[in-house]
Design a protein around this motif. Structure first.
Motif, PDB file in Angstrom:
ATOM      1  N   GLU A   1       8.655   0.336  37.621  1.00 11.87           N
ATOM      2  CA  GLU A   1       7.695  -0.149  38.610  1.00 11.87           C
ATOM      3  C   GLU A   1       8.407  -1.000  39.655  1.00 11.87           C
TER       4      GLU A   1
ATOM      5  N   THR B   1       8.763  15.350  36.253  1.00 15.17           N
ATOM      6  CA  THR B   1       9.942  15.933  35.606  1.00 15.17           C
ATOM      7  C   THR B   1       9.841  17.463  35.602  1.00 15.17           C
TER       8      THR B   1
ATOM      9  N   HIS C   1       4.355  11.227  34.841  1.00 12.65           N
ATOM     10  CA  HIS C   1       5.814  11.198  34.713  1.00 12.65           C
ATOM     11  C   HIS C   1       6.327  12.572  34.287  1.00 12.65           C
ATOM     12  N   ASP C   2       5.678  13.161  33.282  1.00 13.28           N
ATOM     13  CA  ASP C   2       6.085  14.478  32.796  1.00 13.28           C
ATOM     14  C   ASP C   2       5.906  15.556  33.868  1.00 13.28           C
TER      15      ASP C   2
ATOM     16  N   LYS D   1       9.413   6.413  39.523  1.00  9.96           N
ATOM     17  CA  LYS D   1       9.226   7.264  38.339  1.00  9.96           C
ATOM     18  C   LYS D   1       9.683   6.562  37.063  1.00  9.96           C
ATOM     19  N   GLU D   2      10.784   5.863  37.120  1.00 14.41           N
ATOM     20  CA  GLU D   2      11.354   5.242  35.915  1.00 14.41           C
ATOM     21  C   GLU D   2      11.090   3.744  35.814  1.00 14.41           C
TER      22      GLU D   2
ATOM     23  N   ARG E   1       3.607   1.785  39.845  1.00 13.40           N
ATOM     24  CA  ARG E   1       4.270   2.671  38.894  1.00 13.40           C
ATOM     25  C   ARG E   1       3.470   3.964  38.818  1.00 13.40           C
ATOM     26  N   VAL E   2       4.104   5.014  38.276  1.00 18.74           N
ATOM     27  CA  VAL E   2       3.342   6.243  38.064  1.00 18.74           C
ATOM     28  C   VAL E   2       2.251   5.937  37.050  1.00 18.74           C
TER      29      VAL E   2
ATOM     30  N   ASN F   1       0.789   7.305  34.392  1.00 23.49           N
ATOM     31  CA  ASN F   1       0.944   7.406  32.945  1.00 23.49           C
ATOM     32  C   ASN F   1       2.044   8.411  32.625  1.00 23.49           C
ATOM     33  N   GLN F   2       2.220   8.661  31.339  1.00 23.18           N
ATOM     34  CA  GLN F   2       3.269   9.575  30.899  1.00 23.18           C
ATOM     35  C   GLN F   2       3.015  11.000  31.379  1.00 23.18           C
TER      36      GLN F   2
ATOM     37  N   ASP G   1       9.534   9.482  43.247  1.00 25.96           N
ATOM     38  CA  ASP G   1      10.873   9.477  42.649  1.00 25.96           C
ATOM     39  C   ASP G   1      11.383   8.046  42.474  1.00 25.96           C
TER      40      ASP G   1
END
Length: 106
Positions: free
Chosen positions: A32, A85, A81-82, A29-30, A74-75, A77-78, A26
């Motif tokens: 790094e 979410t 991240h998805d 997530k947005e 950082r997470v 990749n997208q 968390d």
């Protein structure tokens, strides 16, 4: 679609199975962040956070980027991240059931 080995699925899901790892995901997530920033945000200790970061990295959920003496996490990749979410979206629907679940073992 490629069939994934059950043990590999379990290892992947292990990354989500601890409160600190979820807090870390968390936290980054947005944006790094360095270990120090994560430790500060979570009010944790550096050794513990570093161990959980290693687990998340080993599970393929996060990556690190070296910049001088700092590593920024950082997470991955997208898609990750998805997925994070989507967990929140699904939990909005089932949170009452989850809260009442008596099968949870800490």
């Amino acid at each position: 679609m490629v069939e994934i080995d059950l043990d590999t699925k379990i290892k992947f899901l292990h990354g989500f199975s601890h409160k600190t790892r979820i807090q870390i995901l968390d936290c980054i997530k947005e944006k790094e962040k360095t270990v120090s920033q994560i430790v500060n945000d979570l009010q944790g200790n550096q050794s513990n956070i570093s161990q959980h970061l290693a687990c998340l990295k080993g599970c393929g959920l996060i990556v690190g980027r070296q910049d001088g003496k700092f590593v920024y996490y950082r997470v991955r990749n997208q898609l990750v991240h998805d997925l994070l979410t989507m967990f929140d979206v699904v939990l909005e629907d089932v949170q009452n059931d989850v809260a009442c679940c008596e099968q949870y073992i800490d």
